[in-house]
Design an enzyme around this catalytic site. Structure first.
Site, PDB file in Angstrom:
ATOM      1  N   ASN A  38     -12.090 -59.131 -36.402  1.00 40.40           N
ATOM      2  CA  ASN A  38     -12.778 -60.425 -36.520  1.00 40.40           C
ATOM      3  C   ASN A  38     -14.292 -60.257 -36.334  1.00 40.40           C
ATOM      4  O   ASN A  38     -15.028 -61.233 -36.399  1.00 40.40           O
ATOM      5  CB  ASN A  38     -12.211 -61.456 -35.525  1.00 40.40           C
ATOM      6  N   VAL A  63      -6.694 -61.536 -34.946  1.00 36.85           N
ATOM      7  CA  VAL A  63      -5.250 -61.332 -34.767  1.00 36.85           C
ATOM      8  C   VAL A  63      -4.635 -62.287 -33.742  1.00 36.85           C
ATOM      9  O   VAL A  63      -3.411 -62.322 -33.590  1.00 36.85           O
ATOM     10  CB  VAL A  63      -4.904 -59.872 -34.385  1.00 36.85           C
ATOM     11  N   LYS A  97      -6.734 -63.863 -25.170  1.00 39.50           N
ATOM     12  CA  LYS A  97      -5.929 -64.201 -26.342  1.00 39.50           C
ATOM     13  C   LYS A  97      -5.579 -62.975 -27.193  1.00 39.50           C
ATOM     14  O   LYS A  97      -4.453 -62.830 -27.646  1.00 39.50           O
ATOM     15  CB  LYS A  97      -6.653 -65.251 -27.203  1.00 39.50           C
ATOM     16  N   LYS A 111       8.046 -56.069 -36.271  1.00 36.84           N
ATOM     17  CA  LYS A 111       9.488 -56.332 -36.402  1.00 36.84           C
ATOM     18  C   LYS A 111       9.826 -56.721 -37.842  1.00 36.84           C
ATOM     19  O   LYS A 111      10.767 -56.208 -38.430  1.00 36.84           O
ATOM     20  CB  LYS A 111       9.854 -57.461 -35.428  1.00 36.84           C
ATOM     21  N   TYR A 151      -9.200 -59.228 -18.668  1.00 38.04           N
ATOM     22  CA  TYR A 151      -8.883 -58.014 -19.438  1.00 38.04           C
ATOM     23  C   TYR A 151      -7.649 -57.335 -18.838  1.00 38.04           C
ATOM     24  O   TYR A 151      -6.686 -57.048 -19.547  1.00 38.04           O
ATOM     25  CB  TYR A 151     -10.087 -57.074 -19.382  1.00 38.04           C
TER      26      TYR A 151
END
Ligand code: UDP
Length: 327
Positions: A38, A63, A97, A111, A151
């Site tokens: 980003n 993401v 996030k 997955k 973090y």
């Protein structure tokens, strides 16, 4: 023809320091690389040389939001995250996030694609460690509500959800715990000790040592780290593995080394120690040695020389941009 021809890997944080070196390595090994970033802390300059290659594509995407990549994926490497204390102090919510929601999205993608995923964890999961050197069995000493909590706890959550996807869904997962790493493409203004000291020496400013400088770190050269990550991805070991260089040094000694390297005659000046700054840090790399046959090869003297050459080669205006980009 490379054995990896046609294999496709998604690397998040591709424009960052570690992500960009990983892109280079996977391209060199013959993979098709999908980079994603980003660009909050990443810089396209780190990967601009890859855009001309048909084996490379890039998505400008965060993401933390739903991630969609068309086509197959064999591997996912999740390296998107602010990673310097100054960055995650300035953008704490994004830091939380990307480590939590971002990891969840990428596990879901892995997955759906039946891909193996490796997530970038950190020595920060050990917090201010009471066990030294740190083994993977140590659970850590983290202050969840301190400035580093955003973090550290995001990365601890990341490890937990990654293991849950492994045990519950049978997903192929790998967790690397990365210790302090340095090399070309670190941001000169990211606030970390190495670019801070080298930038100060190059500008003729005194080196700012935090606290009394007796706290220790163990610095790993980026090429060694990338080799360890590459081996871990291809291994069949799903539990966390420390990758770092056990050669430990105090920040005062490190300052001396930078003064010698740069031939600078500036002094070291002492500033307050940031809250919860770990007093000591050194990886126990027995697992990496045993399981991956890996250990670091590049000495600090050699690695610092290469890194210094890189910083010297930057355009002069980079050097004057000493102020942090979020300040
Ligand atoms: N540090 C320092 N001067 C600086 C920046 C950092 O003395 O200008 C110290 C910091 O307090 C810490 C160590 O260097 O003890 C490494 O800090 P860094 O931000 O590079 O990473 P950390 O290992 O703390 O995540």
């Amino acid at each position: 023809m490379s054995a990896n021809k046609g294999k496709r890997v998604l690397i998040t944080g591709a424009a960052g320091f570690l992500g960009s070196h990983l892109c280079d390595r996977f391209i060199k090994e013959g993979y098709d690389v999908v980079g994603m970033d980003n660009l909050i802390t990443g810089d396209l300059a780190n990967i601009q040389h890859l855009f001309k290659l048909k084996e490379f594509e890039f998505y400008h995407h965060d993401v933390s939001k739903f991630v969609f990549v068309p086509g197959k994926l064999d591997y996912i490497l999740h390296f998107a995250s602010p990673a310097s204390p100054i960055d995650y102090l300035k953008i704490p919510i994004q830091t939380l996030k990307v480590g939590s929601l971002g990891t969840h999205n990428l596990l879901g993608l892995a997955k759906a694609k039946n891909a193996r995923i490796l997530v970038a964890s950190t020595s920060e999961v050990y917090g201010d460690p009471t066990v030294h050197p740190q083994t993977e069995e140590y659970w850590g000493n983290v202050n969840p509500v301190g400035p580093r909590g955003v973090y550290d706890e995001a990365k601890r959550f990341q490890e937990a959800i990654t293991m849950a996807y492994h045990t519950y869904h049978g997903l192929e997962t790998r967790i690397v715990r990365i210790f302090n790493t340095y090399g070309p493409r670190m941001r000169l203004n990211d606030g970390r000790v190495l670019p801070a000291f080298i930038g100060q020496a190059l500008r003729g400013e005194d080196l700012t040592v935090f606290g009394d400088g007796s706290q220790t770190r163990s610095f790993c050269y980026v090429d060694d780290l990338v080799e360890g990550i590459y081996r871990l991805l291809l291994s069949n070991y799903a539990h966390p593995v420390n990758i770092g260089n056990p050669s430990e040094i105090t920040m005062c000694e490190f300052g001396e080394e930078i003064l010698k390297l740069t031939g600078s005659s500036v002094k070291m000046v002492f500033k307050p120690l940031p809250q919860d700054d770990p007093k000591q840090r050194q990886p126990d790399i027995s697992k990496a040695r045993e399981i991956l046959g890996w250990e670091p090869k590049v000495s600090r003297a050699e690695g610092l020389k290469r890194t210094y050459e890189y910083f010297k080669s930057l355009p002069p205006e980079e050097l004057t941009k000493s102020a942090h980009r979020f300040s």
